[in-house]
Design an enzyme around this catalytic site. Sequence first.
Site, short mmCIF file in Angstrom:
data_model
loop_
_atom_site.label_atom_id
_atom_site.label_comp_id
_atom_site.label_asym_id
_atom_site.label_seq_id
_atom_site.Cartn_x
_atom_site.Cartn_y
_atom_site.Cartn_z
N ASP A 78 31.24 27.70 40.38
CA ASP A 78 30.98 29.06 40.85
C ASP A 78 30.97 30.34 39.17
O ASP A 78 31.00 29.19 38.53
CB ASP A 78 31.97 30.12 41.46
CG ASP A 78 30.95 30.76 42.61
OD1 ASP A 78 30.90 30.67 43.51
OD2 ASP A 78 31.61 32.14 42.11
N LYS A 118 37.94 28.74 48.33
CA LYS A 118 37.03 28.86 47.30
C LYS A 118 38.74 29.62 46.71
O LYS A 118 39.39 29.41 47.23
CB LYS A 118 36.90 30.33 48.15
CG LYS A 118 35.32 30.79 46.96
CD LYS A 118 34.08 30.18 47.08
CE LYS A 118 33.08 30.69 45.82
NZ LYS A 118 32.10 30.50 45.65
N1 GLU Z 1 30.22 28.57 44.17
C1 GLU Z 1 28.78 27.25 45.03
C2 GLU Z 1 28.16 28.56 46.07
O1 GLU Z 1 28.87 29.20 46.45
C3 GLU Z 1 28.94 25.85 45.51
C4 GLU Z 1 30.10 25.55 46.28
C5 GLU Z 1 30.37 24.18 45.75
O2 GLU Z 1 29.21 23.10 45.87
O3 GLU Z 1 31.52 24.03 46.45
O4 GLU Z 1 27.91 27.55 46.84
#
Ligand code: GLU
Length: 444
Positions: A165, A125
């Site tokens: 995100d 993340k």
């Molecule tokens: N931000 C999204 C999540 O919390 C997607 C993450 C992604 O597609 O890599 O899962």
Amino acid sequence: MAALEEFMSGLVKRNPNEPEFHQAVHEVARDVLPYMEGRPEYHHAQIFERMTEPDRIIVFRVVWEDDQHNVRVNRGYRVQFNQAIGPYKGGLRFDPSVNMSVLKFLGFEQTFKNSLTGLPMGSGKGGSNFNPKGKSEAEIMRFCQSYMTELCRHIGQYTDVPAGDIGVGGREIGYLFGQHKRITNEFTGVLTGKGLDFGGSEIRIEATGYGCVYFANHMLVHVGGSLEGKACLVSGSGNVAQYAARKLIELGAKVLTLSDRSGFIHDPEGLTSDKLDEIVDYKIRQRKSLADYAQASGCSFIAEQKPWAIVADAAFPCATQNEIQLDDAKTLLANGCRVICEGANMPTTAEAAELLEQSDILYGPAKAANAGGVAVSGLEMSQNSMRYNLSRQEINDQLSGIMMGIHERCVEYGAGSNGVDYVKGANLAGFVKVAGAMLAYGAI
Ligand code: GLU
């Protein structure tokens, strides 16, 4: 539970001032530590200690110039949490609330979520405390380019594949991908959530919201129910909320609310698709607030409150972390809400989650219920590797199959005499696959 307290006190000591990270780990440790009793191979390998320690964290300065030529400085991050079952994978969040604790909680959760999808994706993340609100297009572009100038050293299609995100949508991914391509002179699937013109996948934008509703539907079907005619509260008004609301309307449910930081709109008749289109135009295209929409449309609007006191059958928290507090959970239960399905990451505080888990309602935790987004990101990665695009229908079918698989895994690990404990099911099913890979690698 002495083992849990001992583990948590060590974790808190090693990671001071990170309440969100503590909360996310505690919720998993509660299920995983008892599961590890009697499985000495996990203990010996210190699997859970390793799983709660990120592989590495990259923190960097992001310098950019605003439209008045002032030099501005933000902090950029990428938490590369766990690479046991695939390249680091997870979104980037641009929001003033971003800090180490928030990104570590999100990266940790991503480990279990990505594992649950069944696809080969590790966890990560990242993001920045940059606030995109009120910034011009040119400022957003310059910020994204500066952020990627550093990040590009640390990511790659086989290493780490970020996505969006909160605060990072299609526009930002376009600027980030363009800058990565410009620096590396390579066109690879290094980011997901890309535009359809440059390697993006059908249904990616819809996937988290659709997947969340598919998951709620599976929980209901498992007990002989359905979403049809159900009155639903949806919080948030970004991509997740918007497409959850659309799928709910499509399946015959009534969407009573949507929210943002200004408050929530309440439509007792249920929003129609046309009204949803208008709201999305306000929120996403014009980047205005629901308060502005309510003023223009005259719809019922409750300022600076969340929608949880409205009577409904189901609730879909799709805004951000800790938006359902203990009192909200009590109100939802007292008002007869029977389904809570999390579209946002950790939208429920620890006390509220405990209450919901002990109740007899269907409670779908984020790790399972919102995995549809990253699942379609996984399909975007596969399509990029194949140099091929699948159709909308094919992706939607795969998403629906993946959400069914997640539901089955939760049932396998969470079924008990009082029905399915989806929190426990998601935690254990997610854990077992990653732990298996880590055991196979030895002490690394
Ligand atoms: N931000 C999204 C999540 O919390 C997607 C993450 C992604 O597609 O890599 O899962």
